[in-house]
Write a protein that holds these residues in place. Sequence first.
Motif, short mmCIF file in Angstrom:
data_model
loop_
_atom_site.label_atom_id
_atom_site.label_comp_id
_atom_site.label_asym_id
_atom_site.label_seq_id
_atom_site.Cartn_x
_atom_site.Cartn_y
_atom_site.Cartn_z
N PHE A 53 0.85 -1.18 0.00
CA PHE A 53 0.00 0.00 0.00
C PHE A 53 0.89 1.23 0.00
CE2 PHE A 53 -2.61 3.30 1.89
CZ PHE A 53 -3.84 3.11 1.29
N LEU A 54 0.80 2.03 -1.05
CA LEU A 54 1.63 3.22 -1.21
C LEU A 54 0.78 4.47 -1.08
CD1 LEU A 54 3.67 2.08 -4.36
CD2 LEU A 54 4.42 1.98 -1.98
N GLU A 55 1.12 5.31 -0.12
CA GLU A 55 0.45 6.60 0.04
C GLU A 55 1.45 7.71 -0.24
OE1 GLU A 55 -3.41 6.91 2.87
OE2 GLU A 55 -1.49 6.79 3.91
N GLY A 56 0.93 8.85 -0.66
CA GLY A 56 1.78 10.00 -0.91
C GLY A 56 1.05 11.01 -1.76
N GLU A 57 1.65 12.17 -1.90
CA GLU A 57 1.04 13.21 -2.73
C GLU A 57 1.02 12.78 -4.19
OE1 GLU A 57 -0.35 15.83 -1.53
OE2 GLU A 57 0.35 15.66 0.54
N ALA A 58 0.11 13.37 -4.94
CA ALA A 58 0.03 13.07 -6.37
C ALA A 58 1.33 13.47 -7.06
CB ALA A 58 -1.15 13.82 -6.99
N GLY A 59 1.78 12.62 -7.98
CA GLY A 59 2.95 12.96 -8.79
C GLY A 59 4.29 12.58 -8.20
N VAL A 60 4.31 11.75 -7.13
CA VAL A 60 5.59 11.38 -6.52
C VAL A 60 6.11 10.03 -7.04
CG1 VAL A 60 5.29 12.76 -4.44
CG2 VAL A 60 4.43 10.41 -4.49
N GLY A 61 5.34 9.36 -7.91
CA GLY A 61 5.85 8.15 -8.54
C GLY A 61 5.28 6.85 -8.00
N LYS A 62 4.11 6.88 -7.38
CA LYS A 62 3.52 5.66 -6.81
C LYS A 62 3.07 4.70 -7.91
CE LYS A 62 0.34 7.94 -4.59
NZ LYS A 62 0.68 9.30 -5.07
N ALA A 257 6.56 14.39 -11.20
CA ALA A 257 6.01 14.46 -12.56
C ALA A 257 6.09 15.88 -13.11
CB ALA A 257 4.56 13.97 -12.56
N GLU A 258 5.80 16.87 -12.26
CA GLU A 258 5.88 18.27 -12.70
C GLU A 258 7.33 18.69 -12.91
OE1 GLU A 258 2.04 17.50 -11.54
OE2 GLU A 258 3.72 17.37 -10.13
N THR A 259 8.24 18.17 -12.09
CA THR A 259 9.67 18.47 -12.29
C THR A 259 10.12 17.99 -13.66
OG1 THR A 259 10.08 18.16 -9.91
CG2 THR A 259 11.99 18.14 -11.36
N ILE A 260 9.72 16.78 -14.02
CA ILE A 260 10.09 16.22 -15.32
C ILE A 260 9.47 17.03 -16.46
CG2 ILE A 260 9.85 14.19 -16.81
CD1 ILE A 260 9.98 12.49 -14.23
N ASP A 261 8.18 17.35 -16.33
CA ASP A 261 7.51 18.12 -17.38
C ASP A 261 8.14 19.50 -17.55
OD1 ASP A 261 5.73 16.12 -17.96
OD2 ASP A 261 4.07 16.94 -16.77
N TRP A 262 8.47 20.16 -16.45
CA TRP A 262 9.05 21.50 -16.53
C TRP A 262 10.42 21.45 -17.19
CZ3 TRP A 262 11.54 25.08 -12.44
CH2 TRP A 262 11.39 26.42 -12.82
N LEU A 283 5.28 28.84 -15.52
CA LEU A 283 4.80 28.35 -14.22
C LEU A 283 3.58 27.44 -14.35
CD1 LEU A 283 5.13 31.31 -11.67
CD2 LEU A 283 6.25 29.07 -11.58
N GLY A 284 2.83 27.58 -15.45
CA GLY A 284 1.67 26.73 -15.66
C GLY A 284 2.03 25.28 -15.92
N VAL A 285 3.27 25.01 -16.25
CA VAL A 285 3.73 23.62 -16.39
C VAL A 285 4.00 23.03 -15.01
CG1 VAL A 285 5.48 22.10 -17.44
CG2 VAL A 285 4.79 24.20 -18.62
N LEU A 286 4.43 23.88 -14.11
CA LEU A 286 4.88 23.44 -12.79
C LEU A 286 3.76 23.47 -11.74
CD1 LEU A 286 7.50 22.59 -11.34
CD2 LEU A 286 7.92 24.99 -10.85
N LEU A 287 2.94 24.50 -11.78
CA LEU A 287 1.87 24.68 -10.80
C LEU A 287 0.52 24.59 -11.51
CD1 LEU A 287 3.41 27.69 -8.82
CD2 LEU A 287 3.52 25.25 -8.24
N LYS A 288 -0.47 24.01 -10.83
CA LYS A 288 -1.75 23.72 -11.49
C LYS A 288 -2.92 24.51 -10.94
CE LYS A 288 0.60 20.66 -13.75
NZ LYS A 288 0.99 20.87 -15.15
N TYR A 289 -2.66 25.46 -10.05
CA TYR A 289 -3.73 26.29 -9.49
C TYR A 289 -3.35 27.76 -9.66
CZ TYR A 289 -5.77 22.08 -7.52
OH TYR A 289 -6.35 20.84 -7.38
N GLN A 290 -4.32 28.57 -10.12
CA GLN A 290 -4.05 29.97 -10.39
C GLN A 290 -3.58 30.71 -9.16
OE1 GLN A 290 -3.56 31.72 -12.94
NE2 GLN A 290 -3.41 33.69 -11.85
N ASP A 291 -4.16 30.40 -7.99
CA ASP A 291 -3.73 31.08 -6.75
C ASP A 291 -2.26 30.81 -6.46
OD1 ASP A 291 -6.26 32.04 -6.49
OD2 ASP A 291 -6.87 30.68 -4.88
#
Length: 317
Positions: A53-62, A257-262, A283-291
């Motif tokens: 069972f792998l838990e973690g934030e989205a995009g960390v490679g689970k 995943a965002e590090t790789i995409d950026w 920044l839109g490649v790296l961050l996904k929320y306007q705020d």
Amino acid sequence: MIYRSIALDRMPMSSLPASIDAVEALLNQGDYVADRPLATALYLALKMGRPLFLEGEAGVGKTEIAKVLAATLNRNLLRLQCYEGLDLASAVYEWNYPRQMLEIRLAEATGEGDKGSLSRDLFSPDFLIERPLLQALKPDPLGPPVLLIDELDRTDEPFEAYLLEVLSDYQITIPEIGPIKAAEPPIVIITSNRTREIHDALKRRCLYYWVDYPSAERELAILNRKVSGAPERLSREIVAFIQYLRQTELFKLPGVAETIDWTRALVFLDKVALDPETIDNTLGVLLKYQDDIAKIKGSEAAAILRKVQQDMAALGV
């Protein structure tokens, strides 16, 4: 659905790594840079025949762990993508109703068979449509498959309860047929982004590992594997910038995943180093929320970049 694994240098069929070092080598072969604790958890899960069972934030490679494991072991990957409202018909099995109706009409037209035998025949394995959980229990020429139950936290508690039999006994009970048990247990990887807590009863049936954001050293190693052609200085600056960014209070921190995409985006733009304008424009490649973008764009991004450049200068890079 079955995803046929693709790998360059595969291990022999049914061969599992015999040590933690072998697990690290296996993941390395699939271009997955793992730390020692993760390799240990995966080794124990394979050795003990227990779900991981792998838990973690989205995009960390689970999710990638299951994909790499299937590819390097030369096993089929069965992926159950979880979502709200997921039911047995999508996850386990359903009856082929159009074919059953056709069989009934054919029997009526020919006058063959009595109602009792027809009813038994209609609910035989021949009329069963197998979904990922049931497919994972069936024999496979390549050996037990890798079953990925992805983002379990998106489903509801009744579905979790249904999984208890599957994960405890590697068995599914179909009322019309009876229990179907795996001759050899599949390799089970379960992931969760922790949008809600998973019940203890399910966790007890698994080995647990929290997949955290990588260290700067490991993230740089990941970039070197995943983004060919990226200038060394650019990669180092990107990793340092994102490491600082993860210390900022944001709605959603960037994952690997965002590090790789950026990095790929900056390579496409022919950049060899970071500059304030490029950071603001991408920044839109790296961050996904306007705020989050509004908070970092401009002076905050420039301040982080200055820290990165000072660190690089101190290291003589």
